[in-house]
Design a protein around this motif. Structure first.
Motif, PDB file in Angstrom:
ATOM      1  N   VAL A 178      -4.269  12.211   7.268  1.00 45.59           N
ATOM      2  CA  VAL A 178      -4.039  11.944   5.397  1.00 45.59           C
ATOM      3  C   VAL A 178      -2.706  10.893   5.423  1.00 45.59           C
ATOM      4  O   VAL A 178      -1.496  11.545   5.706  1.00 45.59           O
ATOM      5  CB  VAL A 178      -3.833  13.434   4.969  1.00 45.59           C
ATOM      6  CG1 VAL A 178      -3.729  12.474   3.793  1.00 45.59           C
ATOM      7  CG2 VAL A 178      -4.880  13.845   5.910  1.00 45.59           C
ATOM      8  N   ALA A 179      -3.101   9.683   4.665  1.00 44.46           N
ATOM      9  CA  ALA A 179      -1.843   9.386   3.614  1.00 44.46           C
ATOM     10  C   ALA A 179      -1.783   9.701   2.054  1.00 44.46           C
ATOM     11  O   ALA A 179      -2.905   9.406   1.595  1.00 44.46           O
ATOM     12  CB  ALA A 179      -2.561   7.829   3.670  1.00 44.46           C
ATOM     13  N   THR A 180      -0.524  10.176   2.233  1.00 45.92           N
ATOM     14  CA  THR A 180      -0.143  10.492   0.552  1.00 45.92           C
ATOM     15  C   THR A 180       1.145   9.748   0.088  1.00 45.92           C
ATOM     16  O   THR A 180       2.198   9.922   1.042  1.00 45.92           O
ATOM     17  CB  THR A 180       0.249  11.822   0.002  1.00 45.92           C
ATOM     18  OG1 THR A 180       1.670  12.341   2.075  1.00 45.92           O
ATOM     19  CG2 THR A 180      -0.834  12.461   0.715  1.00 45.92           C
ATOM     20  N   TYR A 181       0.869   9.201  -1.149  1.00 47.47           N
ATOM     21  CA  TYR A 181       1.984   8.182  -1.602  1.00 47.47           C
ATOM     22  C   TYR A 181       3.056   9.134  -2.187  1.00 47.47           C
ATOM     23  O   TYR A 181       2.664   9.932  -3.328  1.00 47.47           O
ATOM     24  CB  TYR A 181       1.281   7.246  -2.595  1.00 47.47           C
ATOM     25  CG  TYR A 181       2.216   6.863  -3.457  1.00 47.47           C
ATOM     26  CD1 TYR A 181       2.767   5.070  -2.222  1.00 47.47           C
ATOM     27  CD2 TYR A 181       2.447   6.218  -4.457  1.00 47.47           C
ATOM     28  CE1 TYR A 181       3.819   4.278  -2.933  1.00 47.47           C
ATOM     29  CE2 TYR A 181       3.526   4.786  -5.125  1.00 47.47           C
ATOM     30  CZ  TYR A 181       4.704   4.484  -4.277  1.00 47.47           C
ATOM     31  OH  TYR A 181       5.435   3.264  -4.828  1.00 47.47           O
ATOM     32  N   ASN A 182       4.194   8.912  -2.359  1.00 43.87           N
ATOM     33  CA  ASN A 182       5.135   9.848  -3.343  1.00 43.87           C
ATOM     34  C   ASN A 182       6.022   8.740  -3.956  1.00 43.87           C
ATOM     35  O   ASN A 182       6.082   7.291  -3.543  1.00 43.87           O
ATOM     36  CB  ASN A 182       6.138  10.036  -1.633  1.00 43.87           C
ATOM     37  CG  ASN A 182       7.217  10.825  -2.852  1.00 43.87           C
ATOM     38  OD1 ASN A 182       7.552  10.786  -3.899  1.00 43.87           O
ATOM     39  ND2 ASN A 182       7.908  11.904  -1.870  1.00 43.87           N
ATOM     40  N   GLU A 183       5.315   8.854  -5.067  1.00 39.64           N
ATOM     41  CA  GLU A 183       5.621   8.414  -6.082  1.00 39.64           C
ATOM     42  C   GLU A 183       7.672   7.465  -6.114  1.00 39.64           C
ATOM     43  O   GLU A 183       7.646   6.712  -6.838  1.00 39.64           O
ATOM     44  CB  GLU A 183       5.416   8.394  -7.724  1.00 39.64           C
ATOM     45  CG  GLU A 183       3.703   7.929  -7.336  1.00 39.64           C
ATOM     46  CD  GLU A 183       3.927   8.444  -8.940  1.00 39.64           C
ATOM     47  OE1 GLU A 183       4.002   8.242  -9.980  1.00 39.64           O
ATOM     48  OE2 GLU A 183       1.945   8.686  -9.306  1.00 39.64           O
ATOM     49  N   ALA A 184       8.436   9.164  -6.397  1.00 43.94           N
ATOM     50  CA  ALA A 184       9.340   9.221  -6.526  1.00 43.94           C
ATOM     51  C   ALA A 184      10.309   8.475  -5.506  1.00 43.94           C
ATOM     52  O   ALA A 184      11.157   7.484  -5.293  1.00 43.94           O
ATOM     53  CB  ALA A 184      10.223  10.641  -6.490  1.00 43.94           C
ATOM     54  N   GLU A 185       9.422   8.369  -4.103  1.00 49.04           N
ATOM     55  CA  GLU A 185      10.504   7.263  -3.140  1.00 49.04           C
ATOM     56  C   GLU A 185      10.262   5.780  -2.759  1.00 49.04           C
ATOM     57  O   GLU A 185      10.196   5.519  -1.990  1.00 49.04           O
ATOM     58  CB  GLU A 185      10.293   8.612  -1.980  1.00 49.04           C
ATOM     59  CG  GLU A 185      10.702   9.321  -1.924  1.00 49.04           C
ATOM     60  CD  GLU A 185      10.976  10.364  -0.431  1.00 49.04           C
ATOM     61  OE1 GLU A 185      11.174   9.781   0.553  1.00 49.04           O
ATOM     62  OE2 GLU A 185      11.566  11.539  -0.783  1.00 49.04           O
ATOM     63  N   GLY A 186       8.737   5.927  -3.610  1.00 47.22           N
ATOM     64  CA  GLY A 186       7.835   4.637  -3.310  1.00 47.22           C
ATOM     65  C   GLY A 186       7.034   4.203  -1.583  1.00 47.22           C
ATOM     66  O   GLY A 186       7.696   3.722  -1.774  1.00 47.22           O
ATOM     67  N   ARG A 187       6.976   5.091  -1.174  1.00 46.69           N
ATOM     68  CA  ARG A 187       6.821   5.378  -0.365  1.00 46.69           C
ATOM     69  C   ARG A 187       5.274   5.843   0.039  1.00 46.69           C
ATOM     70  O   ARG A 187       5.074   7.263  -0.527  1.00 46.69           O
ATOM     71  CB  ARG A 187       7.505   6.530   1.361  1.00 46.69           C
ATOM     72  CG  ARG A 187       8.968   5.493   0.514  1.00 46.69           C
ATOM     73  CD  ARG A 187       9.957   6.461   1.920  1.00 46.69           C
ATOM     74  NE  ARG A 187      11.455   5.795   2.086  1.00 46.69           N
ATOM     75  CZ  ARG A 187      12.354   6.569   2.515  1.00 46.69           C
ATOM     76  NH1 ARG A 187      11.572   7.301   3.443  1.00 46.69           N
ATOM     77  NH2 ARG A 187      13.209   5.247   3.009  1.00 46.69           N
ATOM     78  N   LEU A 188       4.671   5.416   1.383  1.00 48.87           N
ATOM     79  CA  LEU A 188       3.272   5.923   1.604  1.00 48.87           C
ATOM     80  C   LEU A 188       3.203   7.366   2.712  1.00 48.87           C
ATOM     81  O   LEU A 188       3.951   6.533   4.244  1.00 48.87           O
ATOM     82  CB  LEU A 188       2.447   5.115   2.148  1.00 48.87           C
ATOM     83  CG  LEU A 188       0.811   5.170   2.107  1.00 48.87           C
ATOM     84  CD1 LEU A 188       0.118   6.358   1.383  1.00 48.87           C
ATOM     85  CD2 LEU A 188       0.127   4.138   3.018  1.00 48.87           C
ATOM     86  N   TYR A 189       3.458   7.831   2.639  1.00 53.71           N
ATOM     87  CA  TYR A 189       3.181   8.947   3.845  1.00 53.71           C
ATOM     88  C   TYR A 189       1.987   9.493   4.708  1.00 53.71           C
ATOM     89  O   TYR A 189       0.982   9.408   4.577  1.00 53.71           O
ATOM     90  CB  TYR A 189       3.761  10.496   3.466  1.00 53.71           C
ATOM     91  CG  TYR A 189       5.390  10.329   3.039  1.00 53.71           C
ATOM     92  CD1 TYR A 189       6.272  10.896   3.584  1.00 53.71           C
ATOM     93  CD2 TYR A 189       5.639  10.326   1.719  1.00 53.71           C
ATOM     94  CE1 TYR A 189       7.636  10.225   3.801  1.00 53.71           C
ATOM     95  CE2 TYR A 189       7.309  10.823   1.371  1.00 53.71           C
ATOM     96  CZ  TYR A 189       8.328  10.486   2.305  1.00 53.71           C
ATOM     97  OH  TYR A 189       8.896  10.497   1.501  1.00 53.71           O
ATOM     98  N   VAL A 190       2.403   8.879   6.283  1.00 56.05           N
ATOM     99  CA  VAL A 190       0.611   9.391   6.820  1.00 56.05           C
ATOM    100  C   VAL A 190       1.268  11.207   7.464  1.00 56.05           C
ATOM    101  O   VAL A 190       2.351  10.803   8.958  1.00 56.05           O
ATOM    102  CB  VAL A 190       0.387   8.062   7.406  1.00 56.05           C
ATOM    103  CG1 VAL A 190      -0.541   8.751   8.391  1.00 56.05           C
ATOM    104  CG2 VAL A 190       0.239   6.930   6.993  1.00 56.05           C
ATOM    105  N   ASP A 191       0.318  11.940   7.947  1.00 49.33           N
ATOM    106  CA  ASP A 191       0.991  12.952   7.592  1.00 49.33           C
ATOM    107  C   ASP A 191      -0.502  13.440   8.501  1.00 49.33           C
ATOM    108  O   ASP A 191      -1.637  12.636   8.486  1.00 49.33           O
ATOM    109  CB  ASP A 191       0.560  14.348   7.126  1.00 49.33           C
ATOM    110  CG  ASP A 191       2.921  13.840   6.415  1.00 49.33           C
ATOM    111  OD1 ASP A 191       3.048  13.748   6.655  1.00 49.33           O
ATOM    112  OD2 ASP A 191       1.916  13.946   5.390  1.00 49.33           O
TER     113      ASP A 191
END
Length: 147
Positions: free
Chosen positions: A131-144
């Protein structure tokens, strides 16, 4: 030739034939074990490449996208496969215990992995999601990875 001479010659011949047969059975058994190990390693390597490609696809599509995957090999009772996304060196690590043997396959990820996630697959639970989720606070796309 005497009668005792034929018996000893026959005994030596039978002994040599028996030793040869035992040796052939041992070699066949050994080769079977090597073939089973090679089969497991080849399947895990192909699976690790599929997981790596799926991580790249999920990262490329972006936030909210997920891919459902299933382990392509059968597991017996007591077997397990653990898939871990390792952020320290951007790798995908697949460790497995199959038929009492331990295997480890590591793939370099061409996309950044920002946090560690892991899932363990067993005989009963063979499916997982990337799953891909975008973290706006860090400006990163996380792949979990999760079950």
């Amino acid at each position: 030739m005497k009668m005792g001479q034929i018996s000893i010659d026959l005994l030596f011949a039978v002994t040599l034939i028996t030793l040869t047969m035992v040796n052939l059975v041992y070699i066949a058994s050994s080769e079977t074990t090597h073939a089973e190990t090679f089969d497991a390693v080849a399947k895990l390597k192909a699976f690790s490449i599929d997981v790596r490609d799926s991580v790249v696809k999920v990262y490329a599509v972006g936030d909210g996208f997920s891919v459902k995957k299933e382990l392509p090999m059968d597991l017996d009772s007591g077997d397990k496969v653990t898939i871990t996304l390792v952020p320290s060196n951007d790798t995908i690590m697949i460790s497995a215990t199959i038929a009492g043997r331990k295997y480890l396959v590591i793939q370099n990820s061409p996309v950044p992995i920002y946090r560690e996630s892991s899932v363990t697959l067993t005989e009963a639970d063979r499916e997982f999601q990337i799953v891909a989720t975008y973290n706006e606070a860090e400006g990163r796309l996380y792949v979990d990875i999760s079950s």
